[in-house]
Design an enzyme around this catalytic site. Sequence first.
Site, PDB file in Angstrom:
ATOM      1  N   HIS A 114       0.840  -1.191   0.000  1.00 61.95           N
ATOM      2  CA  HIS A 114       0.000   0.000   0.000  1.00 61.95           C
ATOM      3  C   HIS A 114       0.879   1.246   0.000  1.00 61.95           C
ATOM      4  O   HIS A 114       2.047   1.205   0.405  1.00 61.95           O
ATOM      5  CB  HIS A 114      -0.931  -0.007   1.206  1.00 61.95           C
TER       6      HIS A 114
ATOM      7  N   GLU B 140       0.965   3.958   1.829  1.00 59.55           N
ATOM      8  CA  GLU B 140       1.529   4.412   3.102  1.00 59.55           C
ATOM      9  C   GLU B 140       2.629   3.474   3.590  1.00 59.55           C
ATOM     10  O   GLU B 140       3.612   3.914   4.193  1.00 59.55           O
ATOM     11  CB  GLU B 140       0.442   4.623   4.165  1.00 59.55           C
TER      12      GLU B 140
ATOM     13  N   CYS C 291      -5.972   1.062   5.719  1.00 53.18           N
ATOM     14  CA  CYS C 291      -6.551  -0.223   6.126  1.00 53.18           C
ATOM     15  C   CYS C 291      -6.047  -0.567   7.534  1.00 53.18           C
ATOM     16  O   CYS C 291      -5.229   0.147   8.112  1.00 53.18           O
ATOM     17  CB  CYS C 291      -6.145  -1.312   5.131  1.00 53.18           C
TER      18      CYS C 291
ATOM     19  N   CYS D 176      -2.060  -1.203   7.644  1.00 50.92           N
ATOM     20  CA  CYS D 176      -1.276   0.028   7.508  1.00 50.92           C
ATOM     21  C   CYS D 176      -1.467   0.942   8.716  1.00 50.92           C
ATOM     22  O   CYS D 176      -0.541   1.658   9.100  1.00 50.92           O
ATOM     23  CB  CYS D 176      -1.632   0.754   6.214  1.00 50.92           C
TER      24      CYS D 176
END
Length: 141
Positions: free
Chosen positions: A69, A71, A97, A100
Amino acid sequence: MSKKQEKYDRAYLRMAFEWGKLSYCKRKQVGAIVVKDRMIISDGYNGTPSGFENFCEDEEGYTKWYVLHAEANALSKVAASTQSSKGATLYITLSPCQQCSKLIHQSGIVRVVFSEAYRDTSGVEFLKRAGVEITHLPLSD
């Protein structure tokens, strides 16, 4: 939030959107910018790990499990640098999510600004519980 802060927040979010356009993912392009003391210390977008093919989805159109992802990529870059994300703000185009959110909290990020809400809000709820300031700032332009 002051007008000046909102102006900066919108500018950094627009930068995150532009960064997300670098992603090879077809389903969703997500960008992230880490800012500390009004200086960008990291950036990231969703995609496959270094050395892997730049295809995020399988033949059925599902995202491959090993896609990182935005981040997570941004925080990994900070970890590999001489910078520290402690006390920083994360600007991200899509709310984080669950997985993360744990990384964000552990990295010392104190504020998260996002534009679009992810369907599962448990990551944002976790961050609020952890004391991270959350700002939902939809961009209209």
